[in-house]
Design a protein around this motif. Structure first.
Motif, PDB file in Angstrom:
ATOM      1  N   ILE A  82       7.183  -9.553  -5.251  1.00  0.00           N
ATOM      2  CA  ILE A  82       5.994  -8.973  -5.875  1.00  0.00           C
ATOM      3  C   ILE A  82       4.780  -9.191  -4.976  1.00  0.00           C
ATOM      4  CG2 ILE A  82       4.438  -9.087  -7.863  1.00  0.00           C
ATOM      5  CD1 ILE A  82       6.940  -9.741  -9.569  1.00  0.00           C
ATOM      6  N   TYR A  83       4.622 -10.377  -4.434  1.00  0.00           N
ATOM      7  CA  TYR A  83       3.500 -10.643  -3.534  1.00  0.00           C
ATOM      8  C   TYR A  83       3.652  -9.866  -2.230  1.00  0.00           C
ATOM      9  CZ  TYR A  83       2.809 -14.495  -6.798  1.00  0.00           C
ATOM     10  OH  TYR A  83       2.627 -15.237  -7.938  1.00  0.00           O
ATOM     11  N   LEU A  84       4.881  -9.696  -1.764  1.00  0.00           N
ATOM     12  CA  LEU A  84       5.121  -8.871  -0.592  1.00  0.00           C
ATOM     13  C   LEU A  84       4.704  -7.433  -0.891  1.00  0.00           C
ATOM     14  CD1 LEU A  84       6.229  -8.493   2.254  1.00  0.00           C
ATOM     15  CD2 LEU A  84       8.516  -8.254   1.251  1.00  0.00           C
ATOM     16  N   GLY A  85       4.982  -6.961  -2.098  1.00  0.00           N
ATOM     17  CA  GLY A  85       4.553  -5.626  -2.506  1.00  0.00           C
ATOM     18  C   GLY A  85       3.036  -5.498  -2.521  1.00  0.00           C
ATOM     19  N   TYR A  86       2.351  -6.526  -3.024  1.00  0.00           N
ATOM     20  CA  TYR A  86       0.884  -6.510  -3.011  1.00  0.00           C
ATOM     21  C   TYR A  86       0.361  -6.410  -1.576  1.00  0.00           C
ATOM     22  CZ  TYR A  86       0.835  -8.330  -7.860  1.00  0.00           C
ATOM     23  OH  TYR A  86       0.995  -8.522  -9.209  1.00  0.00           O
ATOM     24  N   THR A  87       0.978  -7.152  -0.669  1.00  0.00           N
ATOM     25  CA  THR A  87       0.547  -7.150   0.726  1.00  0.00           C
ATOM     26  C   THR A  87       0.781  -5.779   1.354  1.00  0.00           C
ATOM     27  OG1 THR A  87       1.099  -9.503   0.861  1.00  0.00           O
ATOM     28  CG2 THR A  87       0.791  -8.341   2.945  1.00  0.00           C
ATOM     29  N   LEU A  88       1.949  -5.196   1.104  1.00  0.00           N
ATOM     30  CA  LEU A  88       2.241  -3.862   1.629  1.00  0.00           C
ATOM     31  C   LEU A  88       1.294  -2.816   1.054  1.00  0.00           C
ATOM     32  CD1 LEU A  88       6.150  -3.832   1.593  1.00  0.00           C
ATOM     33  CD2 LEU A  88       4.650  -3.970   3.590  1.00  0.00           C
ATOM     34  N   THR A  89       0.951  -2.946  -0.219  1.00  0.00           N
ATOM     35  CA  THR A  89       0.010  -2.011  -0.841  1.00  0.00           C
ATOM     36  C   THR A  89      -1.356  -2.095  -0.169  1.00  0.00           C
ATOM     37  OG1 THR A  89       1.138  -2.115  -2.969  1.00  0.00           O
ATOM     38  CG2 THR A  89      -1.151  -1.368  -2.993  1.00  0.00           C
ATOM     39  N   THR A  90      -1.840  -3.300   0.038  1.00  0.00           N
ATOM     40  CA  THR A  90      -3.146  -3.488   0.678  1.00  0.00           C
ATOM     41  C   THR A  90      -3.145  -2.900   2.089  1.00  0.00           C
ATOM     42  OG1 THR A  90      -3.454  -5.505  -0.617  1.00  0.00           O
ATOM     43  CG2 THR A  90      -4.912  -5.203   1.270  1.00  0.00           C
ATOM     44  N   ALA A  91      -2.096  -3.177   2.845  1.00  0.00           N
ATOM     45  CA  ALA A  91      -1.999  -2.634   4.200  1.00  0.00           C
ATOM     46  C   ALA A  91      -1.846  -1.116   4.168  1.00  0.00           C
ATOM     47  CB  ALA A  91      -0.828  -3.273   4.934  1.00  0.00           C
ATOM     48  N   GLY A  92      -1.068  -0.609   3.233  1.00  0.00           N
ATOM     49  CA  GLY A  92      -0.878   0.836   3.127  1.00  0.00           C
ATOM     50  C   GLY A  92      -2.149   1.576   2.776  1.00  0.00           C
ATOM     51  N   ILE A  93      -2.947   1.003   1.901  1.00  0.00           N
ATOM     52  CA  ILE A  93      -4.246   1.606   1.561  1.00  0.00           C
ATOM     53  C   ILE A  93      -5.117   1.668   2.811  1.00  0.00           C
ATOM     54  CG2 ILE A  93      -6.414   1.197   0.303  1.00  0.00           C
ATOM     55  CD1 ILE A  93      -4.645   0.117  -2.015  1.00  0.00           C
ATOM     56  N   GLY A  94      -5.124   0.599   3.574  1.00  0.00           N
ATOM     57  CA  GLY A  94      -5.917   0.581   4.802  1.00  0.00           C
ATOM     58  C   GLY A  94      -5.444   1.612   5.804  1.00  0.00           C
ATOM     59  N   LEU A  95      -4.145   1.763   5.933  1.00  0.00           N
ATOM     60  CA  LEU A  95      -3.607   2.745   6.863  1.00  0.00           C
ATOM     61  C   LEU A  95      -3.924   4.164   6.406  1.00  0.00           C
ATOM     62  CD1 LEU A  95      -1.960   3.028   9.438  1.00  0.00           C
ATOM     63  CD2 LEU A  95       0.114   2.942   8.055  1.00  0.00           C
ATOM     64  N   ALA A  96      -3.711   4.434   5.131  1.00  0.00           N
ATOM     65  CA  ALA A  96      -3.960   5.783   4.605  1.00  0.00           C
ATOM     66  C   ALA A  96      -5.433   6.170   4.669  1.00  0.00           C
ATOM     67  CB  ALA A  96      -3.452   5.881   3.171  1.00  0.00           C
ATOM     68  N   LEU A  97      -6.316   5.210   4.466  1.00  0.00           N
ATOM     69  CA  LEU A  97      -7.750   5.497   4.456  1.00  0.00           C
ATOM     70  C   LEU A  97      -8.439   5.161   5.774  1.00  0.00           C
ATOM     71  CD1 LEU A  97      -8.616   4.269   0.851  1.00  0.00           C
ATOM     72  CD2 LEU A  97      -8.099   6.585   1.641  1.00  0.00           C
ATOM     73  N   LEU A  98      -7.631   4.841   6.787  1.00  0.00           N
ATOM     74  CA  LEU A  98      -8.146   4.492   8.115  1.00  0.00           C
ATOM     75  C   LEU A  98      -9.169   3.368   8.051  1.00  0.00           C
ATOM     76  CD1 LEU A  98      -8.470   8.064   9.685  1.00  0.00           C
ATOM     77  CD2 LEU A  98      -6.622   6.397   9.994  1.00  0.00           C
ATOM     78  N   ASN A  99      -8.835   2.345   7.295  1.00  0.00           N
ATOM     79  CA  ASN A  99      -9.694   1.164   7.170  1.00  0.00           C
ATOM     80  C   ASN A  99      -8.925  -0.034   7.729  1.00  0.00           C
ATOM     81  OD1 ASN A  99     -11.191  -1.056   6.424  1.00  0.00           O
ATOM     82  ND2 ASN A  99     -11.634  -0.311   4.368  1.00  0.00           N
ATOM     83  N   PRO A 100      -9.143  -0.367   9.009  1.00  0.00           N
ATOM     84  CA  PRO A 100      -8.405  -1.473   9.613  1.00  0.00           C
ATOM     85  C   PRO A 100      -8.682  -2.828   8.962  1.00  0.00           C
ATOM     86  CG  PRO A 100      -9.869  -0.425  11.224  1.00  0.00           C
ATOM     87  CD  PRO A 100     -10.033   0.289   9.944  1.00  0.00           C
ATOM     88  N   TRP A 101      -9.809  -2.942   8.265  1.00  0.00           N
ATOM     89  CA  TRP A 101     -10.120  -4.203   7.596  1.00  0.00           C
ATOM     90  C   TRP A 101      -9.083  -4.515   6.514  1.00  0.00           C
ATOM     91  CZ3 TRP A 101     -12.921  -7.699   9.728  1.00  0.00           C
ATOM     92  CH2 TRP A 101     -13.999  -7.370  10.541  1.00  0.00           C
ATOM     93  N   CYS A 102      -8.455  -3.499   5.946  1.00  0.00           N
ATOM     94  CA  CYS A 102      -7.426  -3.739   4.923  1.00  0.00           C
ATOM     95  C   CYS A 102      -6.236  -4.502   5.502  1.00  0.00           C
ATOM     96  CB  CYS A 102      -6.942  -2.425   4.309  1.00  0.00           C
ATOM     97  SG  CYS A 102      -8.056  -1.737   3.076  1.00  0.00           S
ATOM     98  N   ILE A 103      -5.908  -4.222   6.751  1.00  0.00           N
ATOM     99  CA  ILE A 103      -4.810  -4.942   7.401  1.00  0.00           C
ATOM    100  C   ILE A 103      -5.196  -6.421   7.541  1.00  0.00           C
ATOM    101  CG2 ILE A 103      -3.301  -5.044   9.420  1.00  0.00           C
ATOM    102  CD1 ILE A 103      -3.124  -2.349   7.898  1.00  0.00           C
ATOM    103  N   VAL A 104      -6.414  -6.656   7.979  1.00  0.00           N
ATOM    104  CA  VAL A 104      -6.897  -8.030   8.154  1.00  0.00           C
ATOM    105  C   VAL A 104      -6.934  -8.754   6.814  1.00  0.00           C
ATOM    106  CG1 VAL A 104      -8.880  -9.426   8.866  1.00  0.00           C
ATOM    107  CG2 VAL A 104      -8.226  -7.415  10.207  1.00  0.00           C
ATOM    108  N   THR A 105      -7.506  -8.105   5.801  1.00  0.00           N
ATOM    109  CA  THR A 105      -7.612  -8.779   4.504  1.00  0.00           C
ATOM    110  C   THR A 105      -6.255  -8.932   3.827  1.00  0.00           C
ATOM    111  OG1 THR A 105      -8.177  -6.720   3.345  1.00  0.00           O
ATOM    112  CG2 THR A 105     -10.011  -8.079   4.147  1.00  0.00           C
TER     113      THR A 105
END
Length: 157
Positions: free
Chosen positions: A95-118
């Motif tokens: 579940i936590y891995l899913g949260y992490t993938l979601t956060t990174a995926g949002i950053g990738l889709a919206l071109l926000n590299p800060w999402c990867i960092v956070t």
């Protein structure tokens, strides 16, 4: 084991941690923008979308597995059963891995590299705040069975 270690989390911190991580990423991008080349943006949208879809599938699979085993989904409730099937065969924290993938995926889709960092920061904070405490709880409840499970299954991936 003492009574302190037998208690699970007092508050379900991980969803809040990841929510703050996403909000922080958008604030950081607004005030400290990181430039991203916008050529072939559809690759980023598709890649981010695939990350989010994979995360949702992983989360639903993990929650369904917990429900099928008649144990709690909430990290602030006592576990009644040590789940080692479903996605728990591959990772102790799907579940936590899913949260992490979601956060990174949002950053990738919206071109926000800060999402990867956070997302990375949120995963580290979740490990410190929630996972260590949950593991102590599971160790006190299931003992050697939980130790065997830990030896054969990675914490994240």
């Amino acid at each position: 084991m003492n009574a302190y270690r037998m208690k699970p989390l007092a508050f379900p911190w991980p969803p809040l941690i990841y929510g703050v991580a996403i909000a922080a990423a958008f604030l950081l991008q607004a005030y400290f923008p990181l430039e991203v080349a916008e050529t072939n943006m559809w690759y980023a949208w598709v890649g981010g979308g695939l990350f989010v879809v994979a995360a949702v599938v992983l989360d639903v699979w993990a929650m369904r597995t917990l429900l099928d085993c008649h144990t709690t989904i909430l990290p602030n409730r006592c576990s009644t059963y040590l789940v080692t099937s479903g996605p728990y065969r591959f990772t102790r924290n799907p579940i936590y891995l899913g949260y992490t993938l979601t956060t990174a995926g949002i950053g990738l889709a919206l071109l926000n590299p800060w999402c990867i960092v956070t997302a990375i920061v949120a995963a580290a904070v979740t490990s410190l705040v929630a996972i260590r405490r949950e593991e102590l709880h599971l160790l006190s409840r299931f003992g050697i069975d939980f130790e065997r499970y830990c030896n054969g299954t990675a914490r994240w991936i």
